[in-house]
Design an enzyme around this catalytic site. Structure first.
Site, PDB file in Angstrom:
ATOM      1  N   GLN A  78       0.828  -1.217   0.000  1.00  0.00           N
ATOM      2  CA  GLN A  78       0.000   0.000   0.000  1.00  0.00           C
ATOM      3  C   GLN A  78       0.862   1.268   0.000  1.00  0.00           C
ATOM      4  O   GLN A  78       0.459   2.296   0.542  1.00  0.00           O
ATOM      5  CB  GLN A  78      -0.935  -0.002   1.211  1.00  0.00           C
ATOM      6  CG  GLN A  78      -2.139  -0.908   1.058  1.00  0.00           C
ATOM      7  CD  GLN A  78      -3.081  -0.440  -0.047  1.00  0.00           C
ATOM      8  OE1 GLN A  78      -3.283   0.745  -0.259  1.00  0.00           O
ATOM      9  NE2 GLN A  78      -3.651  -1.391  -0.772  1.00  0.00           N
ATOM     10  N   SER A  79       2.036   1.192  -0.595  1.00  0.00           N
ATOM     11  CA  SER A  79       2.969   2.317  -0.557  1.00  0.00           C
ATOM     12  C   SER A  79       2.402   3.585  -1.201  1.00  0.00           C
ATOM     13  O   SER A  79       1.987   3.579  -2.361  1.00  0.00           O
ATOM     14  CB  SER A  79       4.257   1.915  -1.284  1.00  0.00           C
ATOM     15  OG  SER A  79       5.050   3.051  -1.543  1.00  0.00           O
ATOM     16  N   ASN A  80       2.424   4.683  -0.436  1.00  0.00           N
ATOM     17  CA  ASN A  80       2.040   5.983  -0.991  1.00  0.00           C
ATOM     18  C   ASN A  80       3.130   6.524  -1.895  1.00  0.00           C
ATOM     19  O   ASN A  80       2.862   7.194  -2.889  1.00  0.00           O
ATOM     20  CB  ASN A  80       1.799   6.994   0.135  1.00  0.00           C
ATOM     21  CG  ASN A  80       0.751   6.517   1.111  1.00  0.00           C
ATOM     22  OD1 ASN A  80      -0.367   6.229   0.716  1.00  0.00           O
ATOM     23  ND2 ASN A  80       1.125   6.399   2.384  1.00  0.00           N
ATOM     24  N   CYS A  82       5.055   4.774  -3.800  1.00  0.00           N
ATOM     25  CA  CYS A  82       4.943   4.122  -5.112  1.00  0.00           C
ATOM     26  C   CYS A  82       3.808   4.742  -5.933  1.00  0.00           C
ATOM     27  O   CYS A  82       3.962   4.999  -7.126  1.00  0.00           O
ATOM     28  CB  CYS A  82       4.744   2.613  -4.951  1.00  0.00           C
ATOM     29  SG  CYS A  82       6.269   1.780  -4.429  1.00  0.00           S
TER      30      CYS A  82
END
Ligand SMILES: *Cc1c(COP(=O)(O)O)cnc(C)c1O
Length: 337
Positions: A78-80, A82
């Protein structure tokens, strides 16, 4: 006001700056003697916003200067970071490869959905969420004749952290305009670029504002410790900006009482902070970073580590799309300890 000649450092425009600052009167009322304000980096304007926009303006600027033809970065599922990199690549016409922790899930809510909409190529790396498999991917892209730009985990190298040195000057200018004197600047700290950049801004401006990083990830304290990493990065960033300055790990303040069961594992305090901001101010925090940072802030006020009579600015670093990944867990009555 700034001593740095920012024009010397190539930037691409990805968002809208300065981001707003405003008071949080309802929450302030429940904090004894504390006046709470917020800086809205959740409103940077790039693909639901977030602190990575500032880093990426410099990182993509440099990638273009170095004639890269694609971007490669890594993060959690759930990387912001990325998601923001995928958006930055779309705007700059650079294909983006994301190396994400975990395995391809059955459904793709939150940031994963957005990564795909933004056209990024997803690579799933299992347990390795911090880019351990990137060298092999870079090698294979090079073998295809490409010139990939490796953007580090969280965008935290001197080029990216420079974005937060500049952000500190942005804040000083805003405060000066409205006559606001901030005593404590509170923000979540994880890969360290935000923290290091703010430290550089503080050092170069001579500002007395106290920087309070709220740690969100236990893993960050393995090995040499996050304080050492942040002090090193601050030193490298100051040097990159042409103003060498020594930083000691002792100057890095990290509040570690909010870590709970680790990165991305939402606990009752995180959840209560999210509810408090939503119901009190109509403002969404996220379950991984800003919810935890607000929980850490509340603990510090309770303990008296942020003293009565002080003005606190809470830097909202974004992350709200992951609310849709956590879904109804956010509403469940049963709040884990
Ligand atoms: C990445 C991120 C942070 C942490 O910033 P670092 O520079 O990695 O310490 C905080 N909040 C949000 C929403 C983020 O995406």
């Amino acid at each position: 006001m700034s001593v740095v000649n920012w024009k010397d450092f190539p930037q691409v425009e990805l968002g809208f700056f300065p981001t707003p600052i405003h008071p949080l009167p309802v929450i302030s009322q429940s904090l004894p003697g504390v006046s709470l304000w917020v800086k809205r980096d959740d409103q940077t304007g790039l693909a639901f916003g977030g602190n990575k926009t500032r880093k990426l303006q410099f990182l993509v600027g440099r990638a273009i200067e170095e004639e890269c033809d694609c971007l490669v970065t890594a993060g959690a599922l759930q990387s912001n970071h990325c998601r923001q990199t995928a958006a930055a690549g779309a705007k700059a016409r650079l294909p983006v490869h994301l190396v994400l922790g975990g395995t391809p899930p059955d459904s793709r809510p939150g940031n994963l959905l957005l990564d795909e909409l933004l056209g990024a190529t997803l690579h799933f790396a299992g347990e390795k969420r911090k880019g351990e498999t990137i060298p092999a991917l870079i090698e294979s892209l090079k073998n295809e004749g490409l010139n990939p730009c490796h953007i580090p985990y969280g965008g935290s190298n001197p080029v990216g952290a420079a974005g937060f040195a500049l952000a500190f000057f942005e804040l000083l200018e805003q405060c000066q305009k409205i006559g606001l004197v901030v005593d404590n600047l509170v923000f979540p700290s994880s890969s360290g670029g935000t923290h290091a950049g703010l430290m550089v801004g503080k050092a170069l401006s001579g500002s007395p504002i106290r920087l309070v990083g709220i740690a969100v990830d236990k893993e960050d304290f393995k090995g040499e410790g996050l304080e050492v990493k942040i002090a090193d990065l601050a030193g490298q960033t100051a040097e990159w900006l042409g103003h060498p300055h020594p930083f000691s790990p002792k100057e890095v303040f990290l509040e570690k009482s909010a870590l709970g069961a680790g990165y991305g594992v939402m606990n009752g305090d995180d959840k209560r902070a999210i509810h408090t901001f939503a119901k009190g101010e109509g403002l969404f925090l996220d379950p991984v970073y800003t919810g935890r940072a607000a929980a850490g802030l509340f603990k510090m006020v309770e303990r008296g580590d942020i003293s009565e009579g002080s003005t606190v600015l809470f830097w909202h670093t974004g992350g709200t799309p992951s609310l849709f990944h956590y879904g109804e867990d956010l509403l469940s009555e049963e709040i884990q300890p």
